[in-house]
Design a protein around this motif. Sequence first.
Motif, PDB file in Angstrom:
ATOM      1  N   ASP A 172       0.804  -1.169   0.210  1.00  5.93           N
ATOM      2  CA  ASP A 172       0.088  -0.181  -0.010  1.00  5.93           C
ATOM      3  C   ASP A 172       0.874   1.253  -0.018  1.00  5.93           C
ATOM      4  OD1 ASP A 172      -2.501   1.115  -0.219  1.00  5.93           O
ATOM      5  OD2 ASP A 172      -2.885   1.110   2.102  1.00  5.93           O
ATOM      6  N   ASN A 194      -5.556  -5.160   9.637  1.00  4.92           N
ATOM      7  CA  ASN A 194      -6.240  -5.439   8.459  1.00  4.92           C
ATOM      8  C   ASN A 194      -6.101  -5.709   7.097  1.00  4.92           C
ATOM      9  OD1 ASN A 194      -8.590  -4.472  10.200  1.00  4.92           O
ATOM     10  ND2 ASN A 194      -7.839  -2.350  10.118  1.00  4.92           N
ATOM     11  N   SER A 195      -4.648  -6.389   7.355  1.00  5.81           N
ATOM     12  CA  SER A 195      -4.203  -6.975   5.912  1.00  5.81           C
ATOM     13  C   SER A 195      -3.652  -8.287   6.036  1.00  5.81           C
ATOM     14  CB  SER A 195      -2.926  -6.092   5.488  1.00  5.81           C
ATOM     15  OG  SER A 195      -2.006  -5.909   6.093  1.00  5.81           O
ATOM     16  N   THR A 234      -4.193  -1.822  -2.061  1.00  9.73           N
ATOM     17  CA  THR A 234      -3.252  -3.019  -2.264  1.00  9.73           C
ATOM     18  C   THR A 234      -3.463  -3.751  -3.659  1.00  9.73           C
ATOM     19  OG1 THR A 234      -3.340  -2.957   0.136  1.00  9.73           O
ATOM     20  CG2 THR A 234      -2.252  -4.922  -0.803  1.00  9.73           C
TER      21      THR A 234
END
Lengths: 197, 65
Positions: free
Chosen positions: A55, A147-148, B2
């Motif tokens: 990200d 949260n990933s 992502t």
Amino acid sequence: MSTRAPQEHPVSLLGGVLSYLVPGLGQIVQGRIGKGLLFMVSLLGLFHLGQAMGDWKNVYIPITAGAREDERFFEPKNQSRSERFANLHHNLYQRWQYLGQFWIGIAAWPALWQYFDMPVPADESQRFWRNLQRAPSEAEINNFWVNSDKTPDLGWIYTVIAGVLNILVIYDAYAGPAHPGDPREPKKDKQPQETAA
Amino acid sequence: MTLPLSMYAQLPILIVLISLVYSATRYDRWDLILGEAFRWGSRMAIFLLAIGAVLFLVAYFIDAR
């Protein structure tokens, strides 16, 4: 019968510096265009893929050294540039990944730009550039990792691999390939013995 | 944002890239580069598959208890 002699590669400091700045640029300038493009596309692609997987929050230098313990959960961005420079090695110790990422060249310089608090676009429409390689706050990091999945973990590994591989590329541009010739070809120094008539 | 890619799907790409870049720093001729890249890629793939097989067997026997 003639055998192809391995080409000697002259030592080139300029080639090494160019390949540090942009992977493969030194080889391109030296005329080894195919190899240079291979390095450029592969390493910059790997580095940016790794950043995207994380990200765009996995290449940065944190600002923790010199901050009070209670400030670490906020943004201890009130240090002067000279203080940050003096604390750089402490901060790199906190984020050793950057020592590997640094070798990708210019692509990792925004982290230094952000670390030294240089001017960034204030416009909200340029949010990506404003935050590129900026050290995220503790809350941002916690929120993102909780949260990933494992993808961001793999992401920073990609960026470090790209940086460390570029050290080999820099050396190739500086001193040439490890094996300049074909190791399967017979060596030149084996002269046939002369027989007396 | 992502990237929505499985990390296992990216493993072959990583092996190919690392083998090619490493081999290209060893040689200048493309036939030698590709041959060396193939050898290194095979070694890395076999090494990773062996680790995967060992972990799979360990997990299998732990589950079977």
